[in-house]
Design an enzyme around this catalytic site. Structure first.
Site: not given
Ligand code: C5P
Length: 232
Positions: A9, A31, A58, A60, A62-64, A66-67, A115, A178, A187, A207-208
């Site tokens: 990130d 990632k 990553d 994520k 989230h669409d129709i 076909n897309t 999360t 963590r 989080q 991550g962090r």
């Protein structure tokens, strides 16, 4: 034994390269999320592959349907190992994504409930009284499995239930990790590396707690040792 994926990130390729250098050979699965992919794109994914690293993209999605299916095919062409979609896209979207990934080396993960969301935040989103987050994760996971998606992203607290419901060959990936004494930040549903490993996660996303540590390589080494100790 659970494997560790480091979340890159960071704002761009230069920062990611610097971080990889500080983490060293111990980090072999990375990632690439929205920020880095938006700046550095497929070129940086290929650079990671040339360096012998595995990649979890990553995005994520989230669409129709076909897309999303088209984007899944594009990710499969990039040879990434893991790609995220949102369970909330619904059964048709999940199914279209699973069909697009089928026969490629790409394994799809659905995000159930982020999360960073707790029951109060969820009830604000869904516009109904605070639902039980675990029940919501369980319900969404059933939908994900029925659509033929390979696994889910969930918190370590929900992982044992997902394992019991869906068995060993369904992938469980847990962010929100963590190590004791590190900052929780934004989080909400967090766990230590040992707790997540014992909860049955296949992959822990760090991550962090690693990337912002004074010595990221040492921080990763200590997470790996904790995971190894939890496995015996
Ligand atoms: O820094 P931290 O360990 O909180 O980073 C967690 C990483 O996992 C972030 O890259 C975040 O986007 C990702 N993630 C998450 N919750 C999900 C799915 C992914 O925190 N449900």
């Amino acid at each position: 034994m659970a494997e560790v994926i480091i979340a890159l990130d960071v704002p761009g390729a230069d920062e990611a390269r610097a971080l990889l250098g500080r983490i060293g050979d111990l980090g072999d699965f990375y990632k690439v999320g929205l920020e880095l992919y938006t700046r550095a794109g497929p070129d940086f994914v290929q650079e990671l592959h040339r360096a012998g690293k595995r990649v979890f993209l990553d995005l994520k999605l989230h669409d129709i349907p076909n897309t999303v299916a088209s984007a899944v095919r594009a990710a499969a062409d990039l040879d990434v190992d893991l790609l995220t979609i949102h369970a909330a896209g619904g059964p048709a979207m999940l199914q279209a994504a699973a069909d697009a990934a089928s026969g490629t080396g790409l394994r799809l993960l659905a995000v159930t409930v982020l999360t960073s969301l707790d029951a109060d935040a969820l009830s604000e989103v869904w516009g109904r009284p605070a639902p039980d987050v675990s029940a919501e994760v369980r319900r969404l996971t059933g939908m994900v499995r029925d659509a033929g998606v390979d696994g889910v992203v969930c918190s370590a607290g929900e992982a044992p239930r997902v394992r019991t419901d869906h068995g060993r060959d369904f992938l469980v990936v847990t962010p929100g990790i963590r190590p004791t004494g590190t900052d929780v930040g934004d989080q909400r549903r967090v766990a230590t590396p040992a707790e997540a490993a014992r909860a049955g996660a296949d992959y822990l996303v760090l991550g962090r707690a690693v990337t912002r540590a004074e010595k990221p390589g040492a921080a990763l080494a200590s997470v790996l040792a904790e995971v190894a100790a939890a496995a015996v």
